[in-house]
Write an enzyme that holds these catalytic residues in place. Sequence first.
Site, PDB file in Angstrom:
ATOM      1  N   ASP A  95      15.113 -11.961 -14.084  1.00 34.18           N
ATOM      2  CA  ASP A  95      13.900 -11.534 -13.377  1.00 34.18           C
ATOM      3  C   ASP A  95      14.271 -11.203 -11.945  1.00 34.18           C
ATOM      4  O   ASP A  95      15.310 -11.633 -11.433  1.00 34.18           O
ATOM      5  CB  ASP A  95      12.830 -12.629 -13.428  1.00 34.18           C
ATOM      6  CG  ASP A  95      11.417 -12.059 -13.329  1.00 34.18           C
ATOM      7  OD1 ASP A  95      11.273 -10.849 -13.069  1.00 34.18           O
ATOM      8  OD2 ASP A  95      10.454 -12.826 -13.514  1.00 34.18           O
ATOM      9  N   ASP A  96      13.395 -10.430 -11.282  1.00 31.30           N
ATOM     10  CA  ASP A  96      13.701  -9.991  -9.923  1.00 31.30           C
ATOM     11  C   ASP A  96      13.440 -11.080  -8.895  1.00 31.30           C
ATOM     12  O   ASP A  96      14.092 -11.117  -7.844  1.00 31.30           O
ATOM     13  CB  ASP A  96      12.872  -8.746  -9.567  1.00 31.30           C
ATOM     14  CG  ASP A  96      11.387  -8.998  -9.718  1.00 31.30           C
ATOM     15  OD1 ASP A  96      10.785  -9.596  -8.809  1.00 31.30           O
ATOM     16  OD2 ASP A  96      10.821  -8.606 -10.740  1.00 31.30           O
ATOM     17  N   ASN A 120       0.195   1.406   5.784  1.00 31.82           N
ATOM     18  CA  ASN A 120       0.942   0.515   4.893  1.00 31.82           C
ATOM     19  C   ASN A 120       1.612  -0.537   5.766  1.00 31.82           C
ATOM     20  O   ASN A 120       2.393  -0.204   6.648  1.00 31.82           O
ATOM     21  CB  ASN A 120       1.992   1.303   4.102  1.00 31.82           C
ATOM     22  CG  ASN A 120       2.961   0.404   3.345  1.00 31.82           C
ATOM     23  OD1 ASN A 120       4.118   0.744   3.183  1.00 31.82           O
ATOM     24  ND2 ASN A 120       2.497  -0.739   2.881  1.00 31.82           N
ATOM     25  N   GLY A 121       1.316  -1.794   5.500  1.00 27.93           N
ATOM     26  CA  GLY A 121       1.909  -2.872   6.280  1.00 27.93           C
ATOM     27  C   GLY A 121       0.878  -3.915   6.635  1.00 27.93           C
ATOM     28  O   GLY A 121      -0.187  -4.010   6.019  1.00 27.93           O
ATOM     29  N   CYS A 138       0.857  -1.169   0.000  1.00 25.98           N
ATOM     30  CA  CYS A 138       0.000   0.000   0.000  1.00 25.98           C
ATOM     31  C   CYS A 138       0.897   1.224   0.000  1.00 25.98           C
ATOM     32  O   CYS A 138       2.087   1.132   0.295  1.00 25.98           O
ATOM     33  CB  CYS A 138      -0.915   0.034   1.222  1.00 25.98           C
ATOM     34  SG  CYS A 138      -2.133  -1.306   1.287  1.00 25.98           S
ATOM     35  N   TYR A 157      11.930  -5.261  -5.457  1.00 27.53           N
ATOM     36  CA  TYR A 157      10.720  -5.263  -6.271  1.00 27.53           C
ATOM     37  C   TYR A 157       9.771  -4.098  -6.029  1.00 27.53           C
ATOM     38  O   TYR A 157       9.272  -3.504  -6.975  1.00 27.53           O
ATOM     39  CB  TYR A 157       9.970  -6.578  -6.034  1.00 27.53           C
ATOM     40  CG  TYR A 157       8.680  -6.708  -6.809  1.00 27.53           C
ATOM     41  CD1 TYR A 157       8.697  -7.084  -8.152  1.00 27.53           C
ATOM     42  CD2 TYR A 157       7.454  -6.442  -6.219  1.00 27.53           C
ATOM     43  CE1 TYR A 157       7.511  -7.204  -8.880  1.00 27.53           C
ATOM     44  CE2 TYR A 157       6.263  -6.555  -6.937  1.00 27.53           C
ATOM     45  CZ  TYR A 157       6.294  -6.934  -8.261  1.00 27.53           C
ATOM     46  OH  TYR A 157       5.138  -7.042  -8.968  1.00 27.53           O
ATOM     47  N   GLY A 172      -0.301  -0.066  -4.959  1.00 25.97           N
ATOM     48  CA  GLY A 172      -1.640  -0.594  -4.761  1.00 25.97           C
ATOM     49  C   GLY A 172      -2.588  -0.046  -5.802  1.00 25.97           C
ATOM     50  O   GLY A 172      -2.658   1.170  -5.980  1.00 25.97           O
ATOM     51  N   SER A 205       9.998  -5.098 -14.008  1.00 23.52           N
ATOM     52  CA  SER A 205      10.790  -5.041 -12.776  1.00 23.52           C
ATOM     53  C   SER A 205      12.166  -5.675 -12.923  1.00 23.52           C
ATOM     54  O   SER A 205      13.071  -5.396 -12.139  1.00 23.52           O
ATOM     55  CB  SER A 205      10.030  -5.711 -11.625  1.00 23.52           C
ATOM     56  OG  SER A 205       9.669  -7.033 -11.977  1.00 23.52           O
TER      57      SER A 205
END
Length: 490
Positions: free
Chosen positions: A367-368, A124-125, A23, A264, A49, A305
Site C-alpha cells: 500500500d502507498d 489548491n492548498g 483540490c 499518493y 476533489g 493507489s
Amino acid sequence: MHDALPSASRDLDLDGDTLREECGVFGIFGHPDAAAITALGLHALQHRGQEAAGIVTFDGARFHAERKLGLVGDSFSSREVIERLTGANAIGHVRYSTTGETVMRNVQPLFAELDAGGFAVAHNGNLTNGLTLRRELIREGAICQSTTDTEVILHLLARSRKPRIVERFLDAIRALEGAFALVCLSNKKLIGARDPYGIRPLVIGELDGRYILASETCALDIIGARFVRDVENGEVVVITEGGIESLRPFPAVPERPCVFEYIYFARPDSIVNGKSVYEARKNLGAQLAAESPAEVDVVVPVPDSGVPAAIGYAQAACVPFEMGIIRNHYVGRTFIQPTQSVRELGVRMKHSANRGVIAGKRIVLIDDSLVRGTTSVKIVRMMREAGAKEVHFRIASPPIKHPDFYGIDTPEREKLLAATHDLEAMRAYIGADSLAFLSIDGLYRALGFAGRNAERPQFTDHCFTGEYPTGLTDLGIETPKRLSILAEAD
C-alpha cells in the site's frame, strides 16, 4: 470543518482511513471553447476533489459562473451549462474541502466585484494563517460570505491601495502563509501563483497558441495541449493577449514540493516537477523491496493507489505480481447504510478477494501509506479468510506521525496509528505476519536523491518528520517576518 453532505469518495472510505485528495485548478486564456476545455481539464483532475466543481468565464463584458456540488460529469457535461459559460477566458476548480463546509457558498472559483473590475480565484492548498487573517479582516469591517480560506485573498485584494490589479494581487499573496497554487481571472488577465516553497503543483500548457494553467499535466493531456513548464516556486505568471510575464514577489528560498504528490495525490500519468509519477511510485516499491524483503509467493497491491509501487516491488524482488484484491469502482453512496453491521461489510463492497491467486499462498500486500490502519485490519482479515497462508504488509512510504496543514486532510495526531504505536504494536493491530515501512532516506533515494539532507530537505515531508517548512500561525506558531495585512504596503 465539513458538513453532513458526503462525497462519493468519502462514502467509500468508511473509517476516514485514507489521505484525502486536495483540490484541482485549471485556467485558459483566449480560446473560443474556454468553458468546454476547462470542463475537460477538470474531468482529468477529478481525483483531486470530488465534493464540488465550478467554472467562471469572462466574455469581454460580463463574468459568468456555474458552481455545483458533486462530480464534474454530473454538472458540466450538458451543452446547456457550457453554453451559459460564454467567453474565451475561463478558470475552474474541483474541491475537496480542508477549510470550510461543503456547501454552495464555499464552492470555487470565488468571485468578487472590485473597484478595478471583477476578479475570480481558484485555490489548491491551505493557508496556515487563514483564520488569523480572517479574524483581522472581520475586526476591520470585512463581511465574509463563505467559510473557506480562499475568500481571504479577495478581501486582501480589495484592501490593497495599489493602482493595478496585478500589484494588488502581489500585495495580497505576500500576506499569505502556507501552501497555495492559485489560478485567477480578471477582466484582462489570467494569473497563476505558487507559494514560495512550491508545496502545491501548477503547470503551464499551450493549446492552439493559447496558454493554460493546471494543477497537473494529465489535464493538459486530456485536451491535447503541450506542456510548457512548471510554474516555479514563488513565481507569479500573468497571461494576457500580449503573452506571458513572470514575476518574483517573494525572497528566494529552496523549492520544497509536497512529497505526497508522488506517493499518493497526483495521477500516475502526470509529470510533477519533471518526474513521472508512475515511475516514481514504481521506484518507491523497488526501494521498499530492497529494504524490507519478504519470503512470499506473490505480491498483491492494495488498489488502486498501491498498484505502481507493488509492480516495482515485484520486479525488484523477482516475485509474481497478482491482482489479489479486486476493487469495485461502482459503489455509490446509496448502498451505504448508517448501521454498524453494514459498515462492517463496507470494505467488501469496495474491495473483494481474488481467492484464486491468494488461497494457499504467502502474500505481501503493498500500500502507498498507512493512516489510521482500520482499513488495513479489514484487508488483512479478508486475505486470511480467502485462504492466504501468510499475510505480510509493506508500506511504500515512511510512517505518518504528524498531521498536515497544507491541504491534506489528515486526522489529528492522536488518530494516526504510527504516532501512537510502535512497529510491533502496529503489526499486531492490523493482524499481519510482518509489517515494514519505507525509510525516509529510502524515500529520497527512490525519488532521485542521495538521501534526506537534514539541513535542507528537498521535499515538504512534515507528515513523516514533523518539520513544517512554514509558520503555523493559526496554531500559535508564527513566522518571524509575517507582514501585517493591515499595514500600508511600502
